[in-house]
Design a protein around this motif. Structure first.
Motif, PDB file in Angstrom:
ATOM      1  N   ASN A 294       0.857  -1.179   0.000  1.00  0.00           N
ATOM      2  CA  ASN A 294       0.000   0.000   0.000  1.00  0.00           C
ATOM      3  C   ASN A 294       0.896   1.232   0.000  1.00  0.00           C
ATOM      4  O   ASN A 294       1.646   1.465   0.952  1.00  0.00           O
ATOM      5  N   ALA A 295       0.838   2.021  -1.069  1.00  0.00           N
ATOM      6  CA  ALA A 295       1.731   3.174  -1.232  1.00  0.00           C
ATOM      7  C   ALA A 295       1.040   4.504  -0.961  1.00  0.00           C
ATOM      8  O   ALA A 295       1.501   5.553  -1.418  1.00  0.00           O
ATOM      9  N   THR A 296      -0.037   4.487  -0.199  1.00  0.00           N
ATOM     10  CA  THR A 296      -0.791   5.711   0.081  1.00  0.00           C
ATOM     11  C   THR A 296       0.097   6.801   0.662  1.00  0.00           C
ATOM     12  O   THR A 296      -0.006   7.975   0.294  1.00  0.00           O
ATOM     13  N   LYS A 297       0.971   6.430   1.572  1.00  0.00           N
ATOM     14  CA  LYS A 297       1.829   7.418   2.236  1.00  0.00           C
ATOM     15  C   LYS A 297       2.709   8.156   1.227  1.00  0.00           C
ATOM     16  O   LYS A 297       2.816   9.397   1.258  1.00  0.00           O
ATOM     17  N   ALA A 298       3.338   7.402   0.321  1.00  0.00           N
ATOM     18  CA  ALA A 298       4.193   8.026  -0.694  1.00  0.00           C
ATOM     19  C   ALA A 298       3.385   8.926  -1.617  1.00  0.00           C
ATOM     20  O   ALA A 298       3.828  10.007  -1.993  1.00  0.00           O
ATOM     21  N   HIS A 299       2.197   8.485  -1.991  1.00  0.00           N
ATOM     22  CA  HIS A 299       1.364   9.289  -2.885  1.00  0.00           C
ATOM     23  C   HIS A 299       0.923  10.579  -2.211  1.00  0.00           C
ATOM     24  O   HIS A 299       0.847  11.639  -2.858  1.00  0.00           O
ATOM     25  N   GLN A 300       0.651  10.529  -0.919  1.00  0.00           N
ATOM     26  CA  GLN A 300       0.278  11.742  -0.196  1.00  0.00           C
ATOM     27  C   GLN A 300       1.435  12.731  -0.128  1.00  0.00           C
ATOM     28  O   GLN A 300       1.231  13.942  -0.211  1.00  0.00           O
ATOM     29  N   LEU A 301       2.649  12.220   0.004  1.00  0.00           N
ATOM     30  CA  LEU A 301       3.824  13.084   0.121  1.00  0.00           C
ATOM     31  C   LEU A 301       4.300  13.623  -1.219  1.00  0.00           C
ATOM     32  O   LEU A 301       4.763  14.762  -1.307  1.00  0.00           O
ATOM     33  N   MET A 302       4.204  12.795  -2.284  1.00  0.00           N
ATOM     34  CA  MET A 302       4.890  13.128  -3.534  1.00  0.00           C
ATOM     35  C   MET A 302       4.004  13.104  -4.762  1.00  0.00           C
ATOM     36  O   MET A 302       4.476  13.322  -5.867  1.00  0.00           O
ATOM     37  N   GLY A 303       2.725  12.833  -4.587  1.00  0.00           N
ATOM     38  CA  GLY A 303       1.827  12.802  -5.725  1.00  0.00           C
ATOM     39  C   GLY A 303       1.587  11.392  -6.228  1.00  0.00           C
ATOM     40  O   GLY A 303       2.410  10.494  -6.044  1.00  0.00           O
ATOM     41  N   SER A 304       0.453  11.207  -6.879  1.00  0.00           N
ATOM     42  CA  SER A 304       0.098   9.894  -7.409  1.00  0.00           C
ATOM     43  C   SER A 304       0.802   9.637  -8.736  1.00  0.00           C
ATOM     44  O   SER A 304       1.188  10.583  -9.436  1.00  0.00           O
ATOM     45  N   PRO A 305       0.983   8.371  -9.111  1.00  0.00           N
ATOM     46  CA  PRO A 305       1.579   8.057 -10.412  1.00  0.00           C
ATOM     47  C   PRO A 305       0.790   8.684 -11.555  1.00  0.00           C
ATOM     48  O   PRO A 305      -0.441   8.760 -11.506  1.00  0.00           O
ATOM     49  N   ALA A 306       1.513   9.122 -12.584  1.00  0.00           N
ATOM     50  CA  ALA A 306       0.875   9.798 -13.715  1.00  0.00           C
ATOM     51  C   ALA A 306       0.334   8.813 -14.751  1.00  0.00           C
ATOM     52  O   ALA A 306      -0.577   9.157 -15.511  1.00  0.00           O
ATOM     53  N   VAL A 307       0.904   7.599 -14.795  1.00  0.00           N
ATOM     54  CA  VAL A 307       0.525   6.623 -15.817  1.00  0.00           C
ATOM     55  C   VAL A 307      -0.259   5.494 -15.156  1.00  0.00           C
ATOM     56  O   VAL A 307       0.225   4.854 -14.213  1.00  0.00           O
ATOM     57  N   ALA A 308      -1.467   5.234 -15.651  1.00  0.00           N
ATOM     58  CA  ALA A 308      -2.343   4.208 -15.094  1.00  0.00           C
ATOM     59  C   ALA A 308      -2.054   2.845 -15.723  1.00  0.00           C
ATOM     60  O   ALA A 308      -1.529   2.763 -16.842  1.00  0.00           O
ATOM     61  N   PRO A 309      -2.406   1.757 -15.038  1.00  0.00           N
ATOM     62  CA  PRO A 309      -2.156   0.413 -15.588  1.00  0.00           C
ATOM     63  C   PRO A 309      -2.797   0.181 -16.945  1.00  0.00           C
ATOM     64  O   PRO A 309      -2.201  -0.485 -17.808  1.00  0.00           O
ATOM     65  N   CYS A 310      -4.006   0.719 -17.180  1.00  0.00           N
ATOM     66  CA  CYS A 310      -4.649   0.502 -18.480  1.00  0.00           C
ATOM     67  C   CYS A 310      -3.823   1.110 -19.610  1.00  0.00           C
ATOM     68  O   CYS A 310      -3.728   0.539 -20.705  1.00  0.00           O
ATOM     69  N   GLU A 311      -3.211   2.255 -19.341  1.00  0.00           N
ATOM     70  CA  GLU A 311      -2.362   2.882 -20.363  1.00  0.00           C
ATOM     71  C   GLU A 311      -1.104   2.056 -20.582  1.00  0.00           C
ATOM     72  O   GLU A 311      -0.673   1.847 -21.725  1.00  0.00           O
ATOM     73  N   MET A 312      -0.490   1.563 -19.500  1.00  0.00           N
ATOM     74  CA  MET A 312       0.686   0.698 -19.644  1.00  0.00           C
ATOM     75  C   MET A 312       0.352  -0.535 -20.478  1.00  0.00           C
ATOM     76  O   MET A 312       1.137  -0.937 -21.356  1.00  0.00           O
ATOM     77  N   MET A 313      -0.805  -1.145 -20.229  1.00  0.00           N
ATOM     78  CA  MET A 313      -1.175  -2.358 -20.968  1.00  0.00           C
ATOM     79  C   MET A 313      -1.392  -2.066 -22.444  1.00  0.00           C
ATOM     80  O   MET A 313      -0.988  -2.858 -23.307  1.00  0.00           O
ATOM     81  N   ASP A 314      -2.001  -0.929 -22.752  1.00  0.00           N
ATOM     82  CA  ASP A 314      -2.168  -0.548 -24.164  1.00  0.00           C
ATOM     83  C   ASP A 314      -0.820  -0.361 -24.832  1.00  0.00           C
ATOM     84  O   ASP A 314      -0.598  -0.827 -25.962  1.00  0.00           O
ATOM     85  N   TRP A 315       0.090   0.335 -24.154  1.00  0.00           N
ATOM     86  CA  TRP A 315       1.426   0.562 -24.706  1.00  0.00           C
ATOM     87  C   TRP A 315       2.160  -0.756 -24.920  1.00  0.00           C
ATOM     88  O   TRP A 315       2.820  -0.960 -25.951  1.00  0.00           O
ATOM     89  N   ILE A 316       2.071  -1.661 -23.941  1.00  0.00           N
ATOM     90  CA  ILE A 316       2.782  -2.936 -24.039  1.00  0.00           C
ATOM     91  C   ILE A 316       2.219  -3.791 -25.168  1.00  0.00           C
ATOM     92  O   ILE A 316       2.977  -4.409 -25.941  1.00  0.00           O
ATOM     93  N   ALA A 317       0.902  -3.833 -25.291  1.00  0.00           N
ATOM     94  CA  ALA A 317       0.295  -4.610 -26.377  1.00  0.00           C
ATOM     95  C   ALA A 317       0.756  -4.080 -27.727  1.00  0.00           C
ATOM     96  O   ALA A 317       1.119  -4.862 -28.638  1.00  0.00           O
ATOM     97  N   ASN A 318       0.756  -2.791 -27.891  1.00  0.00           N
ATOM     98  CA  ASN A 318       1.225  -2.181 -29.144  1.00  0.00           C
ATOM     99  C   ASN A 318       2.699  -2.493 -29.378  1.00  0.00           C
ATOM    100  O   ASN A 318       3.109  -2.824 -30.498  1.00  0.00           O
ATOM    101  N   TRP A 319       3.497  -2.399 -28.323  1.00  0.00           N
ATOM    102  CA  TRP A 319       4.943  -2.650 -28.416  1.00  0.00           C
ATOM    103  C   TRP A 319       5.212  -4.082 -28.879  1.00  0.00           C
ATOM    104  O   TRP A 319       6.033  -4.321 -29.771  1.00  0.00           O
TER     105      TRP A 319
END
Length: 340
Positions: A294-319
């Motif tokens: 659970n990375a809630t603490k890091a996200h509260q301190l430094m912001g949430s990740p900019a890239v979502a898993p669905c976007e990663m999966m689309d990129w990987i499938a294309n790759w």
């Protein structure tokens, strides 16, 4: 937008956000990255260089690794990153490095541990002790792993930083040893430290999602015994490393670094199956526990990740469809016994 070439991928991985430029601008002194030749190190060095340039601050970015690939050394050098090729375990190697006020420690060994446990302990525990002493007057951000936690109930959202550690296998045990060495250095010399427990970083050339996607495409059964995973885009993980310097403290601050989602391995495989028009094959039963953080603490301190898993999966499938380059370094995320 899809990513079609390695040049586009490296640019995307190292593209700084405003928060990254602000993080670099806020650092006094130079930055040295130890173990910069692995999967994440080159893009982190590029991100730091670009962030400093974007912030218009003069700062040395020094990448240290064995650099067994001379092409990588020359590429980084051409991009304004100082490179030093050395084996950090060799006597005198650390003392020969330039001083720096800010250190990122990435040197580690995981795969091949079984049968060469002594080398894993040397890299993961002995070397961090030497680094903690050599750079005792610096700020240190040290990468660790979520493998130090015991397996967690899938339905409960993953281990928090307060969860008692219980590393399984010598890799995870030696990784906890790494943390203890930096804790020792922080206690002895007052060194401000952040320890980042990471799982799992994702690129288009390697990672849990790539492992699942290639298994689906090649009709290989996917082991469901590790039924759920966390992932984070490598660029986001590297950004959090840079932003962590603002939170260095003594005793060290421990932060989990991963995405906010608990992802079903079966669902990931089914999504890739739809992309490739292939019916996934599965093996083993889905177990109620998995390696989750659970990375809630890091996200509260430094912001949430900019890239979502669905976007990663689309990129990987294309790759994969385009025949993109692969690192051929499987994660073995299915291992429940900690043996690598």
């Amino acid at each position: 937008m899809p990513i079609d070439t390695e040049e586009e991928l490296e640019e995307r991985l190292s593209r700084p956000a405003e928060a990254d430029a602000a993080a670099i601008a806020g650092l006094d002194g130079d930055l040295i990255i130890l173990g910069a030749g692995g999967k994440m190190g080159p893009s982190l060095a590029r991100l730091a260089r670009r962030a400093a340039d974007q912030a218009a601050v003069k700062k040395r970015i020094v990448a240290v690794a064995r650099f067994s690939n001379p092409k990588l050394l020359s590429q980084l050098s051409s991009e304004g990153i100082e490179t030093i090729a050395c084996n950090l375990l060799e006597p005198g190697a650390l003392s020969a490095l330039p001083d720096a006020r800010n250190v990122i420690f990435m040197a580690a060994r995981k795969f091949g541990t079984t049968g060469s446990e002594y080398l894993t302990w040397a890299m993961n525990t002995y070397l961090p002790g030497l680094v903690a002493e050599r750079f005792r007057d610096a700020r240190i951000v040290a990468f660790s792993t979520g493998n130090v936690y015991p397996l967690q109930p899938v339905k409960e959202g993953g281990a928090r930083e307060s969860t008692a550690v219980d590393p399984q296998g010598e890799y995870a045990q030696s990784a906890l040893g790494r943390e203890r060495m930096f804790e020792y250095g922080s206690a002895k010399w007052g060194t401000p430290v952040v320890i980042l427990r990471l799982n799992y970083a994702i690129d288009l050339r390697y990672g849990v999602l790539v492992d699942i996607a290639t298994a689906v495409l090649h009709r290989k059964p996917i082991d469901l015994s590790m039924a759920a995973v966390n992932v984070i885009w490598q660029g986001d993980a590297n950004a959090m490393a840079l932003r962590s310097f603002a939170h260095c403290q003594s005793p060290p601050l421990i932060l989990n670094i991963t995405g906010p989602e608990t992802l079903s391995v079966r669902s990931i495989a089914e999504q890739f199956g739809r992309c490739f028009a292939v019916e996934p094959l599965f093996s083993s039963e889905e177990m109620p526990t998995a390696l989750l953080s659970n990375a809630t603490k890091a996200h509260q301190l430094m912001g949430s990740p900019a890239v979502a898993p669905c976007e990663m999966m689309d990129w990987i499938a294309n790759w994969i469809k385009r025949g993109g380059v692969m690192l051929n370094k499987p994660t073995h995320f299915q291992a429940r016994d900690g043996k690598f």
